[in-house]
Design a protein around this motif. Sequence first.
Motif, PDB file in Angstrom:
ATOM      1  N   THR A  33     -36.421 -18.702 126.745  1.00 37.14           N
ATOM      2  CA  THR A  33     -35.321 -17.746 126.523  1.00 37.14           C
ATOM      3  C   THR A  33     -35.092 -16.851 127.741  1.00 37.14           C
ATOM      4  OG1 THR A  33     -36.760 -16.091 125.486  1.00 37.14           O
ATOM      5  CG2 THR A  33     -35.702 -17.704 124.027  1.00 37.14           C
ATOM      6  N   GLY A  34     -36.139 -16.659 128.560  1.00 41.60           N
ATOM      7  CA  GLY A  34     -35.974 -15.859 129.778  1.00 41.60           C
ATOM      8  C   GLY A  34     -34.896 -16.469 130.673  1.00 41.60           C
ATOM      9  N   ALA A  35     -34.833 -17.809 130.702  1.00 41.44           N
ATOM     10  CA  ALA A  35     -33.842 -18.495 131.551  1.00 41.44           C
ATOM     11  C   ALA A  35     -32.420 -18.181 131.077  1.00 41.44           C
ATOM     12  CB  ALA A  35     -34.095 -19.999 131.537  1.00 41.44           C
ATOM     13  N   TYR A  37     -31.491 -15.279 129.664  1.00 41.99           N
ATOM     14  CA  TYR A  37     -31.188 -13.921 130.139  1.00 41.99           C
ATOM     15  C   TYR A  37     -30.921 -13.939 131.647  1.00 41.99           C
ATOM     16  CZ  TYR A  37     -32.259 -12.184 125.551  1.00 41.99           C
ATOM     17  OH  TYR A  37     -32.208 -11.957 124.196  1.00 41.99           O
ATOM     18  N   ARG A  38     -31.615 -14.824 132.344  1.00 41.56           N
ATOM     19  CA  ARG A  38     -31.383 -14.942 133.794  1.00 41.56           C
ATOM     20  C   ARG A  38     -29.992 -15.522 134.073  1.00 41.56           C
ATOM     21  NH1 ARG A  38     -36.017 -14.897 137.356  1.00 41.56           N
ATOM     22  NH2 ARG A  38     -37.804 -14.113 136.180  1.00 41.56           N
ATOM     23  N   ARG A  89     -34.310 -18.478 139.527  1.00 47.55           N
ATOM     24  CA  ARG A  89     -35.669 -17.959 139.801  1.00 47.55           C
ATOM     25  C   ARG A  89     -35.750 -17.040 141.021  1.00 47.55           C
ATOM     26  NH1 ARG A  89     -38.424 -17.759 135.505  1.00 47.55           N
ATOM     27  NH2 ARG A  89     -37.169 -19.039 134.148  1.00 47.55           N
ATOM     28  N   ALA A  97     -31.648  -9.333 135.689  1.00 43.95           N
ATOM     29  CA  ALA A  97     -31.958  -9.653 134.287  1.00 43.95           C
ATOM     30  C   ALA A  97     -32.757  -8.540 133.624  1.00 43.95           C
ATOM     31  CB  ALA A  97     -32.718 -10.974 134.205  1.00 43.95           C
ATOM     32  N   SER A  98     -33.619  -7.891 134.392  1.00 44.08           N
ATOM     33  CA  SER A  98     -34.440  -6.864 133.741  1.00 44.08           C
ATOM     34  C   SER A  98     -33.590  -5.645 133.364  1.00 44.08           C
ATOM     35  CB  SER A  98     -35.658  -6.519 134.599  1.00 44.08           C
ATOM     36  OG  SER A  98     -35.433  -5.376 135.355  1.00 44.08           O
ATOM     37  N   SER A 101     -30.752  -7.487 130.423  1.00 45.07           N
ATOM     38  CA  SER A 101     -31.230  -8.102 129.178  1.00 45.07           C
ATOM     39  C   SER A 101     -31.396  -7.114 128.013  1.00 45.07           C
ATOM     40  CB  SER A 101     -32.511  -8.909 129.398  1.00 45.07           C
ATOM     41  OG  SER A 101     -33.549  -8.095 129.849  1.00 45.07           O
ATOM     42  N   ARG A 107     -27.887  -9.242 124.086  1.00 44.86           N
ATOM     43  CA  ARG A 107     -28.942  -9.707 123.164  1.00 44.86           C
ATOM     44  C   ARG A 107     -28.334 -10.357 121.927  1.00 44.86           C
ATOM     45  NH1 ARG A 107     -33.514  -8.502 125.442  1.00 44.86           N
ATOM     46  NH2 ARG A 107     -34.619  -9.819 123.989  1.00 44.86           N
ATOM     47  N   GLY A 127     -40.712 -15.905 124.952  1.00 46.35           N
ATOM     48  CA  GLY A 127     -39.909 -14.754 125.353  1.00 46.35           C
ATOM     49  C   GLY A 127     -40.659 -13.465 125.114  1.00 46.35           C
ATOM     50  N   ARG A 128     -39.928 -12.431 124.676  1.00 47.84           N
ATOM     51  CA  ARG A 128     -40.543 -11.121 124.432  1.00 47.84           C
ATOM     52  C   ARG A 128     -40.438 -10.708 122.965  1.00 47.84           C
ATOM     53  NH1 ARG A 128     -40.574 -12.418 129.069  1.00 47.84           N
ATOM     54  NH2 ARG A 128     -40.706 -11.142 130.935  1.00 47.84           N
ATOM     55  N   ASP A 129     -39.380 -11.233 122.290  1.00 48.26           N
ATOM     56  CA  ASP A 129     -39.059 -10.776 120.929  1.00 48.26           C
ATOM     57  C   ASP A 129     -38.924 -11.955 119.979  1.00 48.26           C
ATOM     58  OD1 ASP A 129     -36.870 -11.882 122.190  1.00 48.26           O
ATOM     59  OD2 ASP A 129     -35.411 -10.547 121.265  1.00 48.26           O
ATOM     60  N   ILE A 130     -39.559 -13.068 120.297  1.00 48.40           N
ATOM     61  CA  ILE A 130     -39.330 -14.271 119.489  1.00 48.40           C
ATOM     62  C   ILE A 130     -39.975 -14.128 118.107  1.00 48.40           C
ATOM     63  CG2 ILE A 130     -39.460 -16.811 119.435  1.00 48.40           C
ATOM     64  CD1 ILE A 130     -37.832 -15.530 121.809  1.00 48.40           C
ATOM     65  N   ARG A 178     -43.161  -3.222 134.994  1.00 48.28           N
ATOM     66  CA  ARG A 178     -42.356  -4.120 134.170  1.00 48.28           C
ATOM     67  C   ARG A 178     -42.858  -4.127 132.723  1.00 48.28           C
ATOM     68  NH1 ARG A 178     -41.021 -10.206 136.244  1.00 48.28           N
ATOM     69  NH2 ARG A 178     -39.889 -10.702 134.354  1.00 48.28           N
ATOM     70  N   ARG A 185     -38.532  -0.257 125.855  1.00 49.79           N
ATOM     71  CA  ARG A 185     -37.074  -0.229 125.729  1.00 49.79           C
ATOM     72  C   ARG A 185     -36.723  -0.069 124.247  1.00 49.79           C
ATOM     73  NH1 ARG A 185     -36.241  -6.513 127.363  1.00 49.79           N
ATOM     74  NH2 ARG A 185     -36.629  -7.400 125.313  1.00 49.79           N
TER      75      ARG A 185
HETATM   76  O1   DC Z   1     -39.556 -14.302 131.370  1.00 47.99           O
HETATM   77  P1   DC Z   1     -38.516 -14.103 132.439  1.00 47.99           P
HETATM   78  O2   DC Z   1     -39.011 -13.359 133.647  1.00 47.99           O
HETATM   79  O3   DC Z   1     -37.807 -15.370 132.840  1.00 47.99           O
HETATM   80  O4   DC Z   1     -37.404 -13.161 131.739  1.00 47.99           O
HETATM   81  C1   DC Z   1     -36.258 -12.715 132.435  1.00 47.99           C
HETATM   82  C2   DC Z   1     -35.826 -11.362 131.885  1.00 47.99           C
HETATM   83  O5   DC Z   1     -35.348 -11.473 130.550  1.00 47.99           O
HETATM   84  C3   DC Z   1     -36.954 -10.317 131.845  1.00 47.99           C
HETATM   85  O6   DC Z   1     -36.423  -9.094 132.328  1.00 47.99           O
HETATM   86  C4   DC Z   1     -37.305 -10.186 130.380  1.00 47.99           C
HETATM   87  C5   DC Z   1     -36.050 -10.591 129.677  1.00 47.99           C
HETATM   88  N1   DC Z   1     -36.290 -11.294 128.416  1.00 47.99           N
HETATM   89  C6   DC Z   1     -36.008 -10.631 127.251  1.00 47.99           C
HETATM   90  O7   DC Z   1     -35.610  -9.465 127.271  1.00 47.99           O
HETATM   91  N2   DC Z   1     -36.166 -11.266 126.061  1.00 47.99           N
HETATM   92  C7   DC Z   1     -36.601 -12.544 126.009  1.00 47.99           C
HETATM   93  N3   DC Z   1     -36.717 -13.144 124.837  1.00 47.99           N
HETATM   94  C8   DC Z   1     -36.908 -13.225 127.216  1.00 47.99           C
HETATM   95  C9   DC Z   1     -36.748 -12.572 128.406  1.00 47.99           C
END
Ligand code: DC
Length: 223
Positions: A33-35, A37-38, A89, A97-98, A101, A107, A127-130, A178, A185
Amino acid sequence: MGYNVAIDGPAGAGKSTISKVVAKKLKLIYVDTGAMYRAMALFMIREGVDKNDAEAVSVKCKEADITIGYENGEQVVYLNGDNVNAYLRTEEVGNMASVTSPNPAVREKLVELQKRLAAKRDVVMDGRDIGTVVLPNAQTKIYLTASSTVRAERRFNELAARGEECDIEKIKADIEERDYRDMHREISPLKQAEDAVEVDTSDMTVEQVVDRIIEICNSSRPL
Ligand code: DC
């Protein structure tokens, strides 16, 4: 719903490396999922949007059609029809993205897409919130972590192998900054789901982590 494995954790814990191998071994689809947001961040850069203008980001994201597909077993992200994997990347896209996102409109759009993917297929999604927001009913949830010192060492070794000069203390400070941003957030902060199993990879090899996660999957996958 298919069989869903949710893997969350801080940057540099090894989520994508591990998720890819686990998905292959269990014959599941890997969704990074990060990809996504990127890709959205890349769109904002290309469109010249000011990342600090939240209203502009909210409005502009409606014009980005982000989809994913698979070519030779690798996830490919399409932005308005074009394969943009090669552009995702970079530091510039990561930094954008940071900031973009956490935007609620971004979102809402990407979480919807992620939910649709997991409803149709058996997936390992990282990801972060899966486990907390995207797939709260995932049958298997993992929280992958490692100390900031170990994560900094891994990043340092990666950059050094590529011949890039870097300062390990600076890398560690960036990682901690980070982490703080991801965990504090307002919307969808990084946190361990109550029913997630924590795997601390600080003293583990990739093979050991993969074996541990497969063991957790085997004990939680519905028959
Ligand atoms: O994991 P990554 O570095 O490829 O993630 C890119 C950006 O997206 C990073 O700032 C975190 C954010 N992100 C997010 O908020 N929620 C997710 N599910 C995945 C990534």
